[in-house]
Design a protein around this motif. Structure first.
Motif, mmCIF file in Angstrom:
data_model
loop_
_atom_site.group_PDB
_atom_site.id
_atom_site.type_symbol
_atom_site.label_atom_id
_atom_site.label_comp_id
_atom_site.label_asym_id
_atom_site.label_seq_id
_atom_site.Cartn_x
_atom_site.Cartn_y
_atom_site.Cartn_z
ATOM 1 N N ASP A 192 0.654 -1.438 -0.170
ATOM 2 C CA ASP A 192 -0.090 -0.072 -0.020
ATOM 3 C C ASP A 192 0.889 1.307 -0.134
ATOM 4 O O ASP A 192 0.284 2.369 0.250
ATOM 5 N N VAL A 193 2.129 1.146 -0.194
ATOM 6 C CA VAL A 193 3.134 2.255 -0.120
ATOM 7 C C VAL A 193 3.870 2.409 -1.653
ATOM 8 O O VAL A 193 4.240 1.302 -2.157
ATOM 9 N N VAL A 194 3.671 3.574 -2.277
ATOM 10 C CA VAL A 194 3.997 3.679 -3.869
ATOM 11 C C VAL A 194 5.334 4.502 -3.557
ATOM 12 O O VAL A 194 5.499 5.303 -2.618
ATOM 13 N N SER A 195 6.161 4.330 -4.514
ATOM 14 C CA SER A 195 7.411 4.884 -4.598
ATOM 15 C C SER A 195 7.930 5.398 -6.089
ATOM 16 O O SER A 195 7.495 4.531 -7.166
ATOM 17 N N THR A 196 8.575 6.240 -6.174
ATOM 18 C CA THR A 196 9.093 6.555 -7.520
ATOM 19 C C THR A 196 10.612 7.253 -7.394
ATOM 20 O O THR A 196 10.843 7.779 -6.410
ATOM 21 N N PRO A 197 11.601 6.830 -8.098
ATOM 22 C CA PRO A 197 12.877 7.175 -7.993
ATOM 23 C C PRO A 197 12.876 8.793 -8.352
ATOM 24 O O PRO A 197 12.539 9.551 -9.039
ATOM 25 N N LEU A 198 13.706 9.678 -7.407
ATOM 26 C CA LEU A 198 13.820 11.018 -7.447
ATOM 27 C C LEU A 198 15.096 11.397 -7.968
ATOM 28 O O LEU A 198 15.144 12.076 -9.152
ATOM 29 N N PHE A 199 16.249 10.671 -7.486
ATOM 30 C CA PHE A 199 17.485 10.696 -8.457
ATOM 31 C C PHE A 199 18.632 10.055 -7.823
ATOM 32 O O PHE A 199 18.272 9.479 -6.727
ATOM 33 N N THR A 200 19.764 10.030 -8.441
ATOM 34 C CA THR A 200 20.846 9.086 -7.800
ATOM 35 C C THR A 200 21.912 9.964 -7.398
ATOM 36 O O THR A 200 22.229 11.055 -7.807
ATOM 37 N N ASP A 201 22.232 9.603 -6.114
ATOM 38 C CA ASP A 201 23.430 10.550 -5.444
ATOM 39 C C ASP A 201 24.586 9.516 -5.428
ATOM 40 O O ASP A 201 24.660 8.373 -5.166
ATOM 41 N N ARG A 202 25.822 10.282 -5.346
ATOM 42 C CA ARG A 202 27.238 9.369 -5.198
ATOM 43 C C ARG A 202 27.944 10.063 -4.327
ATOM 44 O O ARG A 202 27.565 11.212 -3.789
ATOM 45 N N PHE A 203 28.597 9.389 -3.260
ATOM 46 C CA PHE A 203 29.459 9.888 -2.353
ATOM 47 C C PHE A 203 30.836 10.592 -2.604
ATOM 48 O O PHE A 203 31.252 10.122 -3.612
ATOM 49 N N VAL A 204 31.118 11.622 -1.929
ATOM 50 C CA VAL A 204 32.190 12.272 -2.198
ATOM 51 C C VAL A 204 32.798 12.487 -0.885
ATOM 52 O O VAL A 204 32.438 12.348 0.105
ATOM 53 N N GLY A 205 34.157 12.717 -0.885
ATOM 54 C CA GLY A 205 34.846 13.079 0.555
ATOM 55 C C GLY A 205 34.904 14.555 0.469
ATOM 56 O O GLY A 205 35.039 15.221 -0.205
ATOM 57 N N VAL A 206 34.800 15.223 1.878
ATOM 58 C CA VAL A 206 34.845 16.310 2.434
ATOM 59 C C VAL A 206 35.852 16.778 3.377
ATOM 60 O O VAL A 206 35.758 16.020 4.345
ATOM 61 N N VAL A 207 36.680 17.637 3.387
ATOM 62 C CA VAL A 207 37.527 18.021 4.367
ATOM 63 C C VAL A 207 37.555 19.737 4.557
ATOM 64 O O VAL A 207 37.042 20.375 3.799
ATOM 65 N N ARG A 208 38.147 19.905 5.778
ATOM 66 C CA ARG A 208 38.363 21.507 6.100
ATOM 67 C C ARG A 208 39.240 22.005 4.936
ATOM 68 O O ARG A 208 39.943 21.064 4.387
ATOM 69 N N ASP A 209 39.481 23.507 4.986
ATOM 70 C CA ASP A 209 40.139 24.055 3.767
ATOM 71 C C ASP A 209 41.557 24.017 3.934
ATOM 72 O O ASP A 209 42.392 23.695 2.935
ATOM 73 N N GLU A 210 41.987 23.624 5.163
ATOM 74 C CA GLU A 210 43.513 23.412 5.551
ATOM 75 C C GLU A 210 43.896 22.265 5.745
ATOM 76 O O GLU A 210 44.944 21.946 6.367
ATOM 77 N N HIS A 211 42.968 21.091 5.577
ATOM 78 C CA HIS A 211 43.448 19.626 5.649
ATOM 79 C C HIS A 211 44.341 19.175 5.084
ATOM 80 O O HIS A 211 44.731 19.610 3.645
#
Length: 297
Positions: A158-177
């Motif tokens: 009784d629950v319907v779904s549809t894909p919104l978008f595909t997301d991929r992982f990225v790495g994130v660090v502070r500016d002086e890392h």
């Protein structure tokens, strides 16, 4: 006790309006004998003759006069119920929708969604709720109108779904890392200290599953329950956060993002709702707006 034949209400309405078995039969496409039988059934059901002979015509009894307006109102209301819904008027629509979303959705897509809806339907209010669990109960009990998230298990029928978008992982660090400049190697990434995101408090996830076949293991020193919290820690320390690229775009501003030095895990974010709202015009309109917005941004 036998259930009354509600079709008799329509017959009674026409009979009381016409005051004639013949004319009522013509309107209902029934023969005079069929109309006479219907009147007999009505008399038995109400315990009243309803229409009686007066000269060459029929006149209503006091009981029939008492019933006339009530019957007319019931028939008109039934006709409204069984008529297709009127065309949606967004300018006059007043309604509150609850949207339960995964971490980062509001920050990334909320501003555009709110602005677009305000322009089309100024009387519509959006209520954003944080998605703490994958339980579909709020959709099924009506607490939530729409939900976004990664569908990992088969949804209830009784629950319907549809894909919104595909997301991929990225790495994130502070500016002086140390990883903030130049290409990041697999060895550098694995040797760094990491903050991991898990609502269940687990210390491993998709990133670790992707690293394992290559013989590497990252050093997870902190576990948090949201991507926003992971980025706050990475912004103030030398921790590396690995987060979905599209979801976290606004949260990553002012930080350095880099492509993962191995095939980045991808997830498909879906929009979910309960099937009882499938044909609701206002709900359908909102779904289309969310789909259009997510696919454009």
């Amino acid at each position: 006790m036998a259930r009354p034949d509600l079709n008799l209400l329509v017959t009674l309405d026409v009979l009381l309006e016409e005051g004639s078995v013949t004319r009522a039969g013509e309107r209902l496409a029934l023969s005079p004998s069929a109309m006479s039988r219907a009147l007999a059934r009505l008399r038995r059901a109400t315990g009243d003759p309803l229409l009686v002979r007066a000269g060459r015509g029929l006149v209503p009894t006091p009981r029939a006069v008492e019933l006339r307006e009530r019957v007319r109102a019931l028939v008109r209301e039934a006709e409204e119920v069984l008529r297709p819904g009127e065309e949606l008027d967004l300018a006059s629509l007043e309604r509150t929708f609850s949207l339960r979303s995964s971490d980062g959705f509001v920050e990334r897509f909320g501003p555009a969604l709110v602005a677009g809806i305000a322009q089309e339907a100024p009387g519509v209010r959006l209520r954003f709720l944080q998605k703490a669990t994958r339980d579909t109960g709020p959709l099924r009990d009506g607490t939530v109108d729409l939900e976004t998230g990664v569908v990992q298990e088969v949804l209830p029928p009784d629950v319907v779904s549809t894909p919104l978008f595909t997301d991929r992982f990225v790495g994130v660090v502070r500016d002086e890392h140390p990883l903030s400049s130049g290409a990041v190697t697999l060895a550098q990434y694995a040797a760094s200290r990491h903050v991991h995101v898990s609502r269940r408090g687990l210390s491993e996830g998709l990133i670790d599953e992707a690293l394992r076949p290559m013989g590497h293991q990252r050093q997870v020193v902190t576990v948090v329950d949201s991507f926003g919290a992971a980025l706050v820690l990475a912004r103030a320390s030398d921790l590396v956060a690995s987060v979905p690229e599209r979801h976290s775009a606004n949260l990553r501003q002012g930080m350095v993002s880099f492509e993962l030095p191995f095939p980045a895990p991808e997830v498909t974010v879906s929009l979910m709702w309960h099937m009882r709202l499938e044909t609701d015009p206002a709900h359908r309109w909102l779904r289309h707006r969310i789909l259009d917005m997510a696919r454009r941004i």
